[in-house]
Design a protein around this motif. Structure first.
Motif: not given
Ligand SMILES: [Zn+2]
Length: 271
Positions: A199-201, A210-212, A217-219, A261-266
């Motif tokens: 739950k975050r901005r 979108t994690h909130a 998901i982050d990898w 950018f933010d390649w960890m994020h899907v």
């Molecule tokens: Zn993320």
């Protein structure tokens, strides 16, 4: 040479009618005999001295030959397992299993498929409610062993995501596991799980992440930092092409592939 590559090789040997064993990814005596028979049949394409190479090197050479026969650029047949051979082997695997080669990666645009009708970011709050209330979460088991990226000794049994995306996530994880196998997933750092529900901005923004909602998901965050582009991010490399294709086929969006950018994020949310 990993199990996936050995399976690719075994399929080729079987097409060459030198192998009738199972496609099990194990380089045993039957596979070895088939490799030797196949290399003998194509001796004119091998460099001098190839008959004295080790079994392992001959196996790689045979896979390179397989690529060459399918007009996939694997470089010279030298029996050495480098990035070009690895990529060529993955193209051959796609050709064997789908009947066509993947699009050339340089031309590839991330697909904009949306088979699950994921929402757009702007619709989320109205459709799913404010994330100030905890969303309905469910844990999707992961077929390979995960480790928390920030504490590798802690191994979560699965990924706690919004129930809306659970079935899709389970399909993707299962396909990734089938394609790469647990050992290769580990080599690729895809056991380094960076979290889902949070739950975050947005970092550097005022909107909800979108994690909130448990939709992202982050990898492997350590090797794919927020501001890194494809010149540095590990998940931007060629060997992750299938990984991303599996997510995109289910409509998920990689910020790396779409925005670099933010390649960890899907995320299971359209931009
Ligand atoms: Zn993320």
């Amino acid at each position: 040479m990993n199990k996936t590559a050995v399976r690719t090789l075994q399929r080729f040997l079987s097409d060459q009618k030198t192998y009738n064993g199972s496609i099990d990814g194990i380089r045993g005596p039957k596979t070895l005999a088939a490799i030797n028979a196949t290399l003998r049949n194509h001796a004119s394409q091998l460099p001098d001295g190839a008959e004295r190479w080790s079994d392992r090197r001959r196996a790689v050479a045979c896979l390179q030959l397989a690529c060459q026969l399918s007009k996939i650029e694997a470089g010279p047949i030298d029996g050495l397992w480098g990035p070009q051979t690895e990529y060529a082997a993955s193209v051959l695997a796609t050709l064997q299993t789908t009947g066509s080669k993947p699009d050339p990666w340089r031309d590839r645009q991330p697909t904009d498929a949306n088979p699950n009708n994921w929402y757009r970011e702007a619709e989320l709050e109205q459709a799913l409610g404010s994330p100030t209330r905890k969303p309905p979460l469910t844990v999707v088991p992961c077929p390979w062993k995960l480790a928390l990226a920030w504490d590798l000794n802690t191994c979560p049994s699965g990924i706690g995501c919004h129930e809306l995306v659970a079935d899709s996530l389970a399909r993707i994880l299962s396909r990734a596991h089938d394609h790469y196998g647990p050992q290769r997933l580990r080599e690729l750092g895809l056991h380094r799980y960076g979290g889902c529900y949070n739950k975050r901005r947005k970092r550097g923004g005022t909107h909800w992440s979108t994690h909130a909602w448990g939709l992202a998901i982050d990898w492997d965050p350590a090797h794919n930092k927020l501001k890194w582009g494809r010149d540095r991010a590990r998940l931007a490399r060629l060997e992750y092409d299938t990984w991303w294709r599996l997510w995109e086929e289910e409509g998920w969006v990689s910020l790396g592939r779409t925005r670099n950018f933010d390649w960890m994020h899907v995320q299971a949310v359209k931009l």
